[in-house]
Design an enzyme around this catalytic site. Structure first.
Site, PDB file in Angstrom:
ATOM      1  N   TYR A  14       0.860  -1.183   0.000  1.00  0.00           N
ATOM      2  CA  TYR A  14       0.000   0.000   0.000  1.00  0.00           C
ATOM      3  C   TYR A  14       0.898   1.235   0.000  1.00  0.00           C
ATOM      4  CZ  TYR A  14      -3.339   3.500   1.686  1.00  0.00           C
ATOM      5  OH  TYR A  14      -4.095   4.629   1.831  1.00  0.00           O
ATOM      6  N   ASP A  26      -2.375  -1.396  -3.870  1.00  0.00           N
ATOM      7  CA  ASP A  26      -2.733  -0.024  -4.206  1.00  0.00           C
ATOM      8  C   ASP A  26      -1.432   0.757  -4.266  1.00  0.00           C
ATOM      9  OD1 ASP A  26      -3.561   2.542  -4.458  1.00  0.00           O
ATOM     10  OD2 ASP A  26      -4.720   2.605  -2.589  1.00  0.00           O
ATOM     11  N   HIS A  46     -12.242   1.858  -4.364  1.00  0.00           N
ATOM     12  CA  HIS A  46     -11.457   1.009  -5.264  1.00  0.00           C
ATOM     13  C   HIS A  46     -12.242  -0.264  -5.589  1.00  0.00           C
ATOM     14  CE1 HIS A  46      -7.377   2.936  -4.462  1.00  0.00           C
ATOM     15  NE2 HIS A  46      -8.100   3.419  -3.474  1.00  0.00           N
TER      16      HIS A  46
END
Length: 263
Positions: free
Chosen positions: A106, A149, A252
């Site tokens: 992330y 991500d 998302h």
DNA sequence: ATGGTCGCACAGCGA
């Protein structure tokens, strides 16, 4: 063969039922989550367990960040890295029985201003990517997959409007260059773009739009990469746009790929 | 050009 998915869930506790719906509907073998926003011991592991997902490898903290790998095939914890020394739960790795390692990442969002002299968070994002680059350079991965991500949409067709996005954090040339350096250092192949080489592709739509689907001002922030030695085994990439329209969605949506490898 | 929406956790920060 196994199916792998990655999804920024934006609170795994609030959206545990959405995770269950995805597991029930799509049955990925392995699901990597980001922004769990939960200490590890408060992740609702029992509900995933009940669906046959008996393994979880996770890192967490209260309120922010957090990454988890949920699996219905056995995985073992392969450690974590604190890129840029932020003390955040932004990386965890797991090893599959055949030895394939999965990195779940992330990357920091980086704030609003794309200038590290006035925005500390932007500098932290660049430093995070530089540390990732250096780690992959020092220890070049093989038989590995990296998902997550990454908070950068690197290509012109990864954003709704390239020209309009050039000074917007997530699509600035500086970020794209830093991400590319980390990708090159690890020898990572962008699996999603290998499978879907052209055309707009988005995995994120802001909560702030009146009508996200009509405006369609998306970005491809969520990625699946594989090292070159196994990238040829990947196929059938998909981005599940419809999930953005589920009740109480994350901003998302899940990204999927299949790997024809013994797990 | 601006403000728009979420989640956490209980004020404001991060996204």
């Amino acid at each position: 063969m196994f199916t792998l998915a990655t999804w920024n869930i934006n609170s795994v506790r609030l959206r545990a039922q959405l995770v269950c719906r995805l597991l029930a509907d799509e049955a990925p073998d392995i699901l990597c989550l980001q922004e769990c926003k939960s200490p590890v011991d408060k992740i609702p592991a029992e509900v995933f367990h009940a669906l046959g997902y008996h393994w979880i490898v996770a890192r967490g903290q209260k309120g922010y960040n957090g990454v988890a790998i949920i699996s219905r095939i056995p995985i073992e914890d392969a450690g974590d890295r604190d890129y840029a020394r932020l003390g955040h739960a932004r990386h965890v790795a797991a090893r599959l029985p055949g030895g394939v390692v999965i990195h779940n990442v992330y990357v920091p969002a980086g704030g609003d201003e794309p200038d590290r002299t006035v925005n500390v968070k932007f500098g932290q994002k660049l430093d995070f990517l530089t540390d990732m680059r250096d780690a992959f350079h020092a220890d070049r991965p093989g038989r590995s997959i990296l998902v997550g991500d990454l908070n950068i949409a690197p290509r012109e067709d990864d954003v709704w409007n390239h020209r309009q996005m050039l000074k917007i954090v997530s699509h600035t040339p500086t970020e794209v260059e830093h991400l590319g350096a980390a990708q090159d250092a690890g020898g990572w192949v962008d699996v999603t773009r290998k499978d879907i080489p052209t055309g707009p592709l988005f995995s994120w739509w802001s909560y702030r739009a009146r009508d996200w689907a009509a405006a369609n001002r998306g970005r491809r922030l969520d990625h699946i990469w594989a090292t070159q030695d196994i990238s040829g085994a990947s196929h059938s990439s998909r981005i599940l746009r419809d999930v953005r329209g589920w009740e109480g969605p994350s901003d998302h949506v899940p990204v999927f790929a299949r790997f024809d490898l013994a797990p």
